[in-house]
Design an enzyme around this catalytic site. Structure first.
Site, PDB file in Angstrom:
ATOM      1  N   HIS A  17       0.842  -1.193   0.000  1.00  5.79           N
ATOM      2  CA  HIS A  17       0.000   0.000   0.000  1.00  5.79           C
ATOM      3  C   HIS A  17       0.881   1.249   0.000  1.00  5.79           C
ATOM      4  O   HIS A  17       2.095   1.173   0.211  1.00  5.79           O
ATOM      5  CB  HIS A  17      -0.948   0.011   1.217  1.00  5.79           C
ATOM      6  CG  HIS A  17      -0.274   0.105   2.546  1.00  5.79           C
ATOM      7  ND1 HIS A  17      -0.138  -0.957   3.410  1.00  5.79           N
ATOM      8  CD2 HIS A  17       0.321   1.151   3.163  1.00  5.79           C
ATOM      9  CE1 HIS A  17       0.501  -0.568   4.488  1.00  5.79           C
ATOM     10  NE2 HIS A  17       0.799   0.702   4.369  1.00  5.79           N
TER      11      HIS A  17
HETATM   12  P1  TYD Z   1      -2.288  -4.123   7.557  1.00  2.00           P
HETATM   13  O1  TYD Z   1      -2.596  -2.784   6.987  1.00  2.00           O
HETATM   14  O2  TYD Z   1      -2.734  -5.333   6.824  1.00  2.00           O
HETATM   15  O3  TYD Z   1      -0.732  -4.220   7.855  1.00  2.00           O
HETATM   16  P2  TYD Z   1       0.496  -4.216   6.802  1.00  2.00           P
HETATM   17  O4  TYD Z   1       0.549  -2.836   6.242  1.00  2.00           O
HETATM   18  O5  TYD Z   1       1.666  -4.505   7.637  1.00  2.00           O
HETATM   19  O6  TYD Z   1       0.250  -5.294   5.785  1.00  2.00           O
HETATM   20  O7  TYD Z   1      -2.864  -4.161   9.043  1.00  2.00           O
HETATM   21  C1  TYD Z   1      -3.183  -5.362   9.691  1.00  2.00           C
HETATM   22  C2  TYD Z   1      -4.400  -5.136  10.569  1.00  2.00           C
HETATM   23  O8  TYD Z   1      -4.094  -4.256  11.645  1.00  2.00           O
HETATM   24  C3  TYD Z   1      -5.575  -4.551   9.814  1.00  2.00           C
HETATM   25  O9  TYD Z   1      -6.749  -5.195  10.297  1.00  2.00           O
HETATM   26  C4  TYD Z   1      -5.607  -3.099  10.252  1.00  2.00           C
HETATM   27  C5  TYD Z   1      -4.997  -3.159  11.631  1.00  2.00           C
HETATM   28  N1  TYD Z   1      -4.244  -1.963  12.016  1.00  2.00           N
HETATM   29  C6  TYD Z   1      -4.712  -1.173  13.063  1.00  2.00           C
HETATM   30  O10 TYD Z   1      -5.772  -1.425  13.659  1.00  2.00           O
HETATM   31  N2  TYD Z   1      -3.971  -0.092  13.439  1.00  2.00           N
HETATM   32  C7  TYD Z   1      -2.816   0.224  12.835  1.00  2.00           C
HETATM   33  O11 TYD Z   1      -2.162   1.217  13.225  1.00  2.00           O
HETATM   34  C8  TYD Z   1      -2.348  -0.595  11.737  1.00  2.00           C
HETATM   35  C9  TYD Z   1      -1.066  -0.263  11.017  1.00  2.00           C
HETATM   36  C10 TYD Z   1      -3.098  -1.677  11.372  1.00  2.00           C
END
Ligand code: TYD
Length: 134
Positions: A49
Site C-alpha cells: 500500500h
Molecule cells: P495491515 O494494513 O494489513 O498491515 P500491513 O501494512 O503490515 O500489511 O494491518 C493489519 C491489521 O491491523 C488490519 O486489520 C488493520 C490493523 N491496524 C490497526 O488497527 N492499526 C494500525 O495502526 C495498523 C497499522 C493496522
C-alpha cells in the site's frame, strides 16, 4: 529516487546500548502512533500500500527485514538490519516489507493515527494518483 535512512545515536556504555527517539529531533514529525510487527511468518510480504499523507519511520529493532519502495517511477530495495537504522517513508510511496528474519520486530513511528481513508491499496490506483500530481 532518494532513500532517507537515519542513523540514530546510540548512548552506549559498558552496560549496553540505548537509543532515544524524540519527535522533531530524531523523528522529523510529530509522532501520533507507534506500532510494531513481530512473529511474521516465513515468506510473508506485508504492506502492499501507499499513503496519501502519512509519513513514517521504520526501525527493525530486532532481527532484519527488507523494504521495497516504489514512487510510481523508480523502485529501491532497502535492508534494515540494525536497531539504530531508521528508514523514512514519505506519503505517495508504495511499500512492501519482506524477508523478515524469524526474530524480526519491525517498529513503525507514524505521523497520524490509523485512518483507512489515507491508504491506497491498489497499485494501479497508486500509479494514477502520483502521476496526476506530477
Ligand atoms: P495491515 O494494513 O494489513 O498491515 P500491513 O501494512 O503490515 O500489511 O494491518 C493489519 C491489521 O491491523 C488490519 O486489520 C488493520 C490493523 N491496524 C490497526 O488497527 N492499526 C494500525 O495502526 C495498523 C497499522 C493496522
Amino acid at each position: 529516487m532518494q532513500v532517507i535512512k537515519y542513523m540514530f545515536q546510540p548512548h552506549g556504555d559498558d552496560r549496553g546500548q540505548l537509543i532515544s527517539l524524540e519527535e522533531y529531533n530524531d523523528i522529523p514529525f510529530r509522532i501520533k502512533r507507534v506500532y510494531f510487527m513481530y512473529d511474521t511468518a516465513e515468506g510473508v510480504v506485508r504492506g502492499h500500500h501507499a499513503h496519501k499523507s502519512l509519513e513514517q519511520i521504520l526501525v527493525c529493532v530486532h532481527g532484519s527485514c527488507k523494504i521495497h519502495l516504489d514512487n510510481g517511477k523508480e523502485t529501491k530495495e532497502v535492508a534494515l538490519e540494525k536497531p539504530y537504522e531508521g528508514l523514512y517513508i514519505s506519503h505517495d510511496m508504495w511499500r512492501e516489507m519482506y524477508d523478515f528474519s524469524p526474530d524480526a520486530v519491525l517498529m513503525v513511528f507514524a505521523s497520524e493515527i490509523y485512518d483507512e481513508k489515507d491508504y491506497i491499496r491498489d497499485y494501479n490506483e497508486f500509479v494514477s494518483f502520483v502521476n496526476q500530481k506530477r
